[in-house]
Design a protein around this motif. Structure first.
Motif, PDB file in Angstrom:
ATOM      1  N   VAL A 125       0.842  -1.196   0.000  1.00  0.00           N
ATOM      2  CA  VAL A 125       0.000   0.000   0.000  1.00  0.00           C
ATOM      3  C   VAL A 125       0.878   1.247   0.000  1.00  0.00           C
ATOM      4  CG1 VAL A 125      -1.690   1.298   1.344  1.00  0.00           C
ATOM      5  CG2 VAL A 125      -1.859  -1.186   1.196  1.00  0.00           C
ATOM      6  N   GLU A 126       0.486   2.223  -0.801  1.00  0.00           N
ATOM      7  CA  GLU A 126       1.177   3.518  -0.837  1.00  0.00           C
ATOM      8  C   GLU A 126       0.151   4.632  -0.672  1.00  0.00           C
ATOM      9  OE1 GLU A 126       3.532   3.991  -4.360  1.00  0.00           O
ATOM     10  OE2 GLU A 126       4.267   1.939  -4.241  1.00  0.00           O
ATOM     11  N   LEU A 127       0.516   5.633   0.110  1.00  0.00           N
ATOM     12  CA  LEU A 127      -0.268   6.858   0.221  1.00  0.00           C
ATOM     13  C   LEU A 127       0.511   7.945  -0.492  1.00  0.00           C
ATOM     14  CD1 LEU A 127      -1.375   6.904   3.959  1.00  0.00           C
ATOM     15  CD2 LEU A 127      -2.812   6.514   1.979  1.00  0.00           C
ATOM     16  N   GLU A 128      -0.163   8.682  -1.354  1.00  0.00           N
ATOM     17  CA  GLU A 128       0.495   9.763  -2.093  1.00  0.00           C
ATOM     18  C   GLU A 128      -0.488  10.901  -2.304  1.00  0.00           C
ATOM     19  OE1 GLU A 128       1.959   8.364  -5.831  1.00  0.00           O
ATOM     20  OE2 GLU A 128       3.247   6.854  -4.920  1.00  0.00           O
ATOM     21  N   MET A 129       0.061  12.104  -2.348  1.00  0.00           N
ATOM     22  CA  MET A 129      -0.742  13.266  -2.718  1.00  0.00           C
ATOM     23  C   MET A 129      -0.842  13.306  -4.242  1.00  0.00           C
ATOM     24  SD  MET A 129      -1.909  14.819  -0.103  1.00  0.00           S
ATOM     25  CE  MET A 129      -2.524  16.293  -0.920  1.00  0.00           C
ATOM     26  N   PRO A 179      -5.808  19.108  -4.919  1.00  0.00           N
ATOM     27  CA  PRO A 179      -4.965  18.284  -4.049  1.00  0.00           C
ATOM     28  C   PRO A 179      -5.811  17.232  -3.330  1.00  0.00           C
ATOM     29  CG  PRO A 179      -4.561  20.616  -3.642  1.00  0.00           C
ATOM     30  CD  PRO A 179      -5.745  20.524  -4.542  1.00  0.00           C
ATOM     31  N   SER A 180      -5.384  15.989  -3.408  1.00  0.00           N
ATOM     32  CA  SER A 180      -6.105  14.920  -2.728  1.00  0.00           C
ATOM     33  C   SER A 180      -5.137  13.829  -2.307  1.00  0.00           C
ATOM     34  CB  SER A 180      -7.209  14.345  -3.613  1.00  0.00           C
ATOM     35  OG  SER A 180      -6.669  13.872  -4.826  1.00  0.00           O
ATOM     36  N   TYR A 220      -4.147  10.898   8.767  1.00  0.00           N
ATOM     37  CA  TYR A 220      -3.593  12.038   8.047  1.00  0.00           C
ATOM     38  C   TYR A 220      -3.819  13.293   8.882  1.00  0.00           C
ATOM     39  CZ  TYR A 220      -8.433  12.956   6.671  1.00  0.00           C
ATOM     40  OH  TYR A 220      -9.777  13.217   6.685  1.00  0.00           O
ATOM     41  N   SER A 221      -2.988  14.298   8.627  1.00  0.00           N
ATOM     42  CA  SER A 221      -3.094  15.563   9.353  1.00  0.00           C
ATOM     43  C   SER A 221      -3.115  16.722   8.369  1.00  0.00           C
ATOM     44  CB  SER A 221      -1.910  15.757  10.298  1.00  0.00           C
ATOM     45  OG  SER A 221      -1.891  14.769  11.271  1.00  0.00           O
ATOM     46  N   GLY A 265      -7.715  18.179  -0.220  1.00  0.00           N
ATOM     47  CA  GLY A 265      -7.155  19.293   0.526  1.00  0.00           C
ATOM     48  C   GLY A 265      -5.670  19.124   0.731  1.00  0.00           C
ATOM     49  N   SER A 266      -5.059  20.127   1.346  1.00  0.00           N
ATOM     50  CA  SER A 266      -3.624  20.103   1.625  1.00  0.00           C
ATOM     51  C   SER A 266      -3.376  19.288   2.885  1.00  0.00           C
ATOM     52  CB  SER A 266      -3.091  21.518   1.807  1.00  0.00           C
ATOM     53  OG  SER A 266      -3.245  22.239   0.611  1.00  0.00           O
ATOM     54  N   ILE A 267      -2.625  18.211   2.752  1.00  0.00           N
ATOM     55  CA  ILE A 267      -2.326  17.302   3.852  1.00  0.00           C
ATOM     56  C   ILE A 267      -0.831  17.393   4.146  1.00  0.00           C
ATOM     57  CG2 ILE A 267      -2.431  14.898   4.632  1.00  0.00           C
ATOM     58  CD1 ILE A 267      -5.182  16.224   4.076  1.00  0.00           C
ATOM     59  N   GLN A 268      -0.482  17.594   5.426  1.00  0.00           N
ATOM     60  CA  GLN A 268       0.925  17.722   5.805  1.00  0.00           C
ATOM     61  C   GLN A 268       1.555  16.381   6.173  1.00  0.00           C
ATOM     62  OE1 GLN A 268      -1.357  20.234   7.085  1.00  0.00           O
ATOM     63  NE2 GLN A 268      -0.624  21.348   5.311  1.00  0.00           N
ATOM     64  N   TYR A 269       0.775  15.472   6.753  1.00  0.00           N
ATOM     65  CA  TYR A 269       1.317  14.198   7.232  1.00  0.00           C
ATOM     66  C   TYR A 269       0.303  13.099   6.956  1.00  0.00           C
ATOM     67  CZ  TYR A 269       2.421  10.483  10.535  1.00  0.00           C
ATOM     68  OH  TYR A 269       2.677   9.263  11.085  1.00  0.00           O
ATOM     69  N   TYR A 270       0.788  11.910   6.575  1.00  0.00           N
ATOM     70  CA  TYR A 270      -0.094  10.763   6.387  1.00  0.00           C
ATOM     71  C   TYR A 270       0.692   9.479   6.594  1.00  0.00           C
ATOM     72  CZ  TYR A 270       1.852  11.641   1.705  1.00  0.00           C
ATOM     73  OH  TYR A 270       2.688  11.920   0.661  1.00  0.00           O
ATOM     74  N   SER A 271      -0.017   8.443   7.080  1.00  0.00           N
ATOM     75  CA  SER A 271       0.629   7.152   7.294  1.00  0.00           C
ATOM     76  C   SER A 271      -0.413   6.036   7.264  1.00  0.00           C
ATOM     77  CB  SER A 271       1.380   7.124   8.624  1.00  0.00           C
ATOM     78  OG  SER A 271       0.480   7.154   9.703  1.00  0.00           O
ATOM     79  N   VAL A 272       0.059   4.843   6.945  1.00  0.00           N
ATOM     80  CA  VAL A 272      -0.758   3.631   6.953  1.00  0.00           C
ATOM     81  C   VAL A 272      -0.523   2.917   8.275  1.00  0.00           C
ATOM     82  CG1 VAL A 272      -1.104   1.364   5.901  1.00  0.00           C
ATOM     83  CG2 VAL A 272      -0.704   3.368   4.465  1.00  0.00           C
ATOM     84  N   HIS A 273      -1.579   2.539   8.976  1.00  0.00           N
ATOM     85  CA  HIS A 273      -1.459   1.767  10.220  1.00  0.00           C
ATOM     86  C   HIS A 273      -1.495   0.281   9.940  1.00  0.00           C
ATOM     87  CE1 HIS A 273      -2.950   5.222  13.033  1.00  0.00           C
ATOM     88  NE2 HIS A 273      -1.967   5.591  12.254  1.00  0.00           N
ATOM     89  N   PHE A 274      -2.365  -0.131   8.990  1.00  0.00           N
ATOM     90  CA  PHE A 274      -2.465  -1.545   8.646  1.00  0.00           C
ATOM     91  C   PHE A 274      -3.123  -1.707   7.284  1.00  0.00           C
ATOM     92  CE2 PHE A 274      -6.394  -0.478  10.935  1.00  0.00           C
ATOM     93  CZ  PHE A 274      -7.360  -0.941  10.057  1.00  0.00           C
ATOM     94  N   ALA A 275      -2.935  -2.865   6.684  1.00  0.00           N
ATOM     95  CA  ALA A 275      -3.606  -3.252   5.448  1.00  0.00           C
ATOM     96  C   ALA A 275      -3.872  -4.750   5.548  1.00  0.00           C
ATOM     97  CB  ALA A 275      -2.750  -2.922   4.236  1.00  0.00           C
ATOM     98  N   TYR A 276      -5.132  -5.105   5.717  1.00  0.00           N
ATOM     99  CA  TYR A 276      -5.519  -6.498   5.896  1.00  0.00           C
ATOM    100  C   TYR A 276      -6.294  -6.976   4.672  1.00  0.00           C
ATOM    101  CZ  TYR A 276      -4.490  -5.792  10.854  1.00  0.00           C
ATOM    102  OH  TYR A 276      -3.881  -5.503  12.061  1.00  0.00           O
TER     103      TYR A 276
END
Length: 95
Positions: free
Chosen positions: A30-34, A40-41, A58-59, A82-93
């Motif tokens: 899994v990847e999170l990207e702007m 912006p999304s 996300y923050s 919107g404009s997101i400064q921080y994001y992370s994945v906790h899990f992917a099941y």
């Protein structure tokens, strides 16, 4: 879960605890990207051959939010605009 009722029926419900059984974590797929193509999304990309249930956070400015999404194999889903400064994945099941 906390449920509140009145004489007319259900007034509100609130989840107080959620337990997800231990599973194999597929976060490496899994990847999170702007994405800035239109507006912006924040997008989540599933690079695996499995349908995944993805959870993370996300923050933006001073607010942190949690997200969850079901993402089909080799596809993507928009999490938030919107404009997101921080994001992370906790899990992917696996779904």
């Amino acid at each position: 879960m906390t449920l509140k009722y009145s004489k007319n029926g259900l007034v509100s419900s609130r989840v107080t605890k959620l337990i997800i059984p231990q599973q194999q974590d597929y976060s490496q797929y899994v990847e999170l990207e702007m994405n800035y193509d239109f507006l912006p999304s924040l997008m989540v990309y599933n690079r695996s051959n499995m349908t995944l249930f993805v959870g993370g956070e996300y923050s933006s400015k001073d607010e942190t939010s949690l997200f969850s999404s079901i993402v089909e194999p080799h596809s993507s889903e928009m999490i938030v605009m919107g404009s997101i400064q921080y994001y992370s994945v906790h899990f992917a099941y696996e779904k």
